[in-house]
Design a protein around this motif. Structure first.
Motif, PDB file in Angstrom:
ATOM      1  N   ASP A   2     -11.768  17.275 -11.814  1.00 23.90           N
ATOM      2  CA  ASP A   2     -13.135  16.830 -12.084  1.00 23.90           C
ATOM      3  C   ASP A   2     -13.207  15.317 -12.190  1.00 23.90           C
ATOM      4  O   ASP A   2     -12.328  14.674 -12.738  1.00 23.90           O
ATOM      5  CB  ASP A   2     -13.650  17.441 -13.385  1.00 23.90           C
ATOM      6  N   GLY A   3     -14.270  14.754 -11.678  1.00 29.41           N
ATOM      7  CA  GLY A   3     -14.470  13.324 -11.759  1.00 29.41           C
ATOM      8  C   GLY A   3     -13.807  12.537 -10.646  1.00 29.41           C
ATOM      9  O   GLY A   3     -13.914  11.328 -10.601  1.00 29.41           O
ATOM     10  N   PHE A   4     -13.123  13.202  -9.760  1.00 29.49           N
ATOM     11  CA  PHE A   4     -12.454  12.520  -8.657  1.00 29.49           C
ATOM     12  C   PHE A   4     -13.034  12.992  -7.335  1.00 29.49           C
ATOM     13  O   PHE A   4     -13.433  14.141  -7.199  1.00 29.49           O
ATOM     14  CB  PHE A   4     -10.940  12.807  -8.668  1.00 29.49           C
ATOM     15  N   VAL A   5     -13.068  12.082  -6.364  1.00 27.54           N
ATOM     16  CA  VAL A   5     -13.540  12.391  -5.027  1.00 27.54           C
ATOM     17  C   VAL A   5     -12.475  11.916  -4.054  1.00 27.54           C
ATOM     18  O   VAL A   5     -11.990  10.781  -4.154  1.00 27.54           O
ATOM     19  CB  VAL A   5     -14.865  11.658  -4.723  1.00 27.54           C
ATOM     20  N   GLN A   6     -12.112  12.763  -3.130  1.00 26.82           N
ATOM     21  CA  GLN A   6     -11.140  12.366  -2.116  1.00 26.82           C
ATOM     22  C   GLN A   6     -11.855  11.561  -1.044  1.00 26.82           C
ATOM     23  O   GLN A   6     -12.936  11.936  -0.583  1.00 26.82           O
ATOM     24  CB  GLN A   6     -10.473  13.580  -1.485  1.00 26.82           C
ATOM     25  N   THR A   7     -11.273  10.421  -0.674  1.00 29.00           N
ATOM     26  CA  THR A   7     -11.868   9.596   0.374  1.00 29.00           C
ATOM     27  C   THR A   7     -10.781   9.167   1.352  1.00 29.00           C
ATOM     28  O   THR A   7      -9.591   9.221   1.042  1.00 29.00           O
ATOM     29  CB  THR A   7     -12.531   8.325  -0.194  1.00 29.00           C
ATOM     30  N   ASN A   8     -11.200   8.739   2.487  1.00 35.08           N
ATOM     31  CA  ASN A   8     -10.294   8.160   3.475  1.00 35.08           C
ATOM     32  C   ASN A   8     -10.714   6.718   3.678  1.00 35.08           C
ATOM     33  O   ASN A   8     -11.860   6.447   4.005  1.00 35.08           O
ATOM     34  CB  ASN A   8     -10.370   8.911   4.802  1.00 35.08           C
ATOM     35  N   VAL A   9      -9.788   5.807   3.478  1.00 32.99           N
ATOM     36  CA  VAL A   9     -10.070   4.386   3.603  1.00 32.99           C
ATOM     37  C   VAL A   9      -9.029   3.774   4.536  1.00 32.99           C
ATOM     38  O   VAL A   9      -7.835   4.029   4.377  1.00 32.99           O
ATOM     39  CB  VAL A   9     -10.009   3.686   2.224  1.00 32.99           C
ATOM     40  N   ARG A  10      -9.471   2.981   5.476  1.00 35.48           N
ATOM     41  CA  ARG A  10      -8.538   2.283   6.362  1.00 35.48           C
ATOM     42  C   ARG A  10      -8.125   0.982   5.699  1.00 35.48           C
ATOM     43  O   ARG A  10      -8.962   0.173   5.313  1.00 35.48           O
ATOM     44  CB  ARG A  10      -9.198   1.984   7.700  1.00 35.48           C
ATOM     45  N   ILE A  15      -0.844  -3.846   3.206  1.00 31.35           N
ATOM     46  CA  ILE A  15      -1.425  -3.519   1.897  1.00 31.35           C
ATOM     47  C   ILE A  15      -0.948  -2.147   1.445  1.00 31.35           C
ATOM     48  O   ILE A  15      -0.574  -1.964   0.279  1.00 31.35           O
ATOM     49  CB  ILE A  15      -2.975  -3.559   1.955  1.00 31.35           C
ATOM     50  N   VAL A  16      -0.932  -1.186   2.357  1.00 31.55           N
ATOM     51  CA  VAL A  16      -0.469   0.165   2.012  1.00 31.55           C
ATOM     52  C   VAL A  16       0.995   0.121   1.589  1.00 31.55           C
ATOM     53  O   VAL A  16       1.375   0.714   0.574  1.00 31.55           O
ATOM     54  CB  VAL A  16      -0.684   1.141   3.183  1.00 31.55           C
ATOM     55  N   ARG A  24       5.603   2.980  -6.817  1.00 34.25           N
ATOM     56  CA  ARG A  24       6.967   3.421  -7.133  1.00 34.25           C
ATOM     57  C   ARG A  24       7.527   2.612  -8.306  1.00 34.25           C
ATOM     58  O   ARG A  24       8.072   3.163  -9.254  1.00 34.25           O
ATOM     59  CB  ARG A  24       7.868   3.255  -5.901  1.00 34.25           C
ATOM     60  N   ARG A  25       7.333   1.304  -8.263  1.00 33.08           N
ATOM     61  CA  ARG A  25       7.826   0.430  -9.327  1.00 33.08           C
ATOM     62  C   ARG A  25       7.183   0.761 -10.672  1.00 33.08           C
ATOM     63  O   ARG A  25       7.833   0.703 -11.715  1.00 33.08           O
ATOM     64  CB  ARG A  25       7.543  -1.029  -8.960  1.00 33.08           C
ATOM     65  N   ASN A  26       5.905   1.137 -10.639  1.00 31.65           N
ATOM     66  CA  ASN A  26       5.166   1.469 -11.864  1.00 31.65           C
ATOM     67  C   ASN A  26       5.254   2.947 -12.231  1.00 31.65           C
ATOM     68  O   ASN A  26       4.592   3.394 -13.176  1.00 31.65           O
ATOM     69  CB  ASN A  26       3.699   1.058 -11.720  1.00 31.65           C
ATOM     70  N   ARG A  27       6.017   3.710 -11.420  1.00 31.73           N
ATOM     71  CA  ARG A  27       6.205   5.143 -11.652  1.00 31.73           C
ATOM     72  C   ARG A  27       4.876   5.899 -11.692  1.00 31.73           C
ATOM     73  O   ARG A  27       4.591   6.674 -12.599  1.00 31.73           O
ATOM     74  CB  ARG A  27       7.009   5.389 -12.926  1.00 31.73           C
ATOM     75  N   ARG A  28       4.073   5.596 -10.670  1.00 29.67           N
ATOM     76  CA  ARG A  28       2.780   6.262 -10.506  1.00 29.67           C
ATOM     77  C   ARG A  28       2.678   6.767  -9.079  1.00 29.67           C
ATOM     78  O   ARG A  28       3.384   6.312  -8.198  1.00 29.67           O
ATOM     79  CB  ARG A  28       1.633   5.277 -10.729  1.00 29.67           C
ATOM     80  N   SER A  29       1.741   7.666  -8.871  1.00 31.41           N
ATOM     81  CA  SER A  29       1.449   8.082  -7.503  1.00 31.41           C
ATOM     82  C   SER A  29       0.693   6.950  -6.799  1.00 31.41           C
ATOM     83  O   SER A  29       0.109   6.066  -7.447  1.00 31.41           O
ATOM     84  CB  SER A  29       0.595   9.350  -7.496  1.00 31.41           C
ATOM     85  N   TYR A  30       0.721   6.989  -5.492  1.00 36.20           N
ATOM     86  CA  TYR A  30      -0.029   6.016  -4.696  1.00 36.20           C
ATOM     87  C   TYR A  30      -1.509   6.054  -5.078  1.00 36.20           C
ATOM     88  O   TYR A  30      -2.126   5.006  -5.312  1.00 36.20           O
ATOM     89  CB  TYR A  30       0.181   6.335  -3.209  1.00 36.20           C
ATOM     90  N   SER A  31      -2.063   7.261  -5.193  1.00 39.74           N
ATOM     91  CA  SER A  31      -3.484   7.400  -5.549  1.00 39.74           C
ATOM     92  C   SER A  31      -3.782   6.803  -6.912  1.00 39.74           C
ATOM     93  O   SER A  31      -4.791   6.117  -7.101  1.00 39.74           O
ATOM     94  CB  SER A  31      -3.903   8.870  -5.533  1.00 39.74           C
ATOM     95  N   ALA A  32      -2.910   7.063  -7.873  1.00 39.18           N
ATOM     96  CA  ALA A  32      -3.107   6.510  -9.219  1.00 39.18           C
ATOM     97  C   ALA A  32      -3.039   4.991  -9.189  1.00 39.18           C
ATOM     98  O   ALA A  32      -3.833   4.309  -9.858  1.00 39.18           O
ATOM     99  CB  ALA A  32      -2.073   7.083 -10.182  1.00 39.18           C
ATOM    100  N   GLU A  33      -2.114   4.455  -8.418  1.00 39.40           N
ATOM    101  CA  GLU A  33      -1.985   2.989  -8.317  1.00 39.40           C
ATOM    102  C   GLU A  33      -3.256   2.377  -7.750  1.00 39.40           C
ATOM    103  O   GLU A  33      -3.770   1.390  -8.293  1.00 39.40           O
ATOM    104  CB  GLU A  33      -0.781   2.632  -7.452  1.00 39.40           C
TER     105      GLU A  33
END
Length: 56
Positions: A2-10, A15-16, A24-33
C-alpha cells in the motif's frame, strides 16, 4: 505494498549503475535507494521554498 506505485523511468546507464552501487553500499534495495533519495530531495526543496517564502 500500500502507498507504492510501480513506475518505469528511463535513466542514463551511469546513474543506474551509481544508484545500484549506492544501494548495495547502504544495504538497501535499488528501489528503496531511489525512493529514499527522491524523498530527501523533495524535503530539501520544500525547505528551500519555505526559507525563500519567509524572506530567507
Amino acid at each position: 505494498m500500500d502507498g507504492f506505485v510501480q513506475t518505469n523511468v528511463r535513466l542514463p546507464r551511469g546513474i543506474v549503475k551509481w544508484l545500484k552501487e549506492e544501494a548495495r553500499r547502504n544495504r538497501r534495495s535499488y528501489s528503496a535507494e531511489v525512493a529514499i533519495r527522491l524523498e530527501r530531495s523533495r524535503r530539501e526543496q520544500e525547505q528551500r521554498e519555505r526559507h525563500a517564502r519567509e524572506g530567507g
